[in-house]
Design a protein around this motif. Structure first.
Motif: not given
Length: 112
Positions: A15-20, A22-30
């Motif tokens: 879960x590092x920042x490169x796997x986040x 930003x969506x209109x509903x908040x952060x989403x992990x990918x």
């Protein structure tokens, strides 16, 4: 063993920042390829050290061991023939040195 310590829960695995996103509903992990079960300390290895201050009761010794384990994992990836990360071999060499320093500091039984 790391898996035998602490509570077990679902983890992202990386879960590092490169796997986040930003969506209109908040952060989403990918990038859910490395999802696994284990102690929260394993996921916290990918976050800045200050983040662990927000987890009361965190096992600091286990966090140190998880940091060494994750560093060993990503160092290994740098030696894959098809690795396309810029400066991958250089990073692999630097990270291998960091692993050696951490193990020397904590003793060879650091991951037990």
């Amino acid at each position: 063993m790391i898996g035998e310590r602490g509570g077990e829960q679902l983890l992202h695995g990386e879960p590092h920042p490169g796997n986040l996103l930003s969506t209109k509903n908040g952060l989403l992990f990918i990038d859910l390829e490395t999802c696994c079960r284990g102690p929260v300390e394993f996921d916290l290895t990918h976050a800045p050290a200050e983040v662990s201050e927000h987890y009361p009761g965190l096992d600091q010794d286990l966090l140190r061991k998880c940091r060494i384990l994750v560093l060993a994992m990503i160092t290994t990836w740098r030696w894959e023939r098809g690795d396309q990360l810029p400066n991958g071999c250089q990073l692999g060499t630097e990270w291998l040195s960091q692993i050696r320093v951490a193990l020397d500091r904590q003793g060879l039984d650091a991951l037990r």
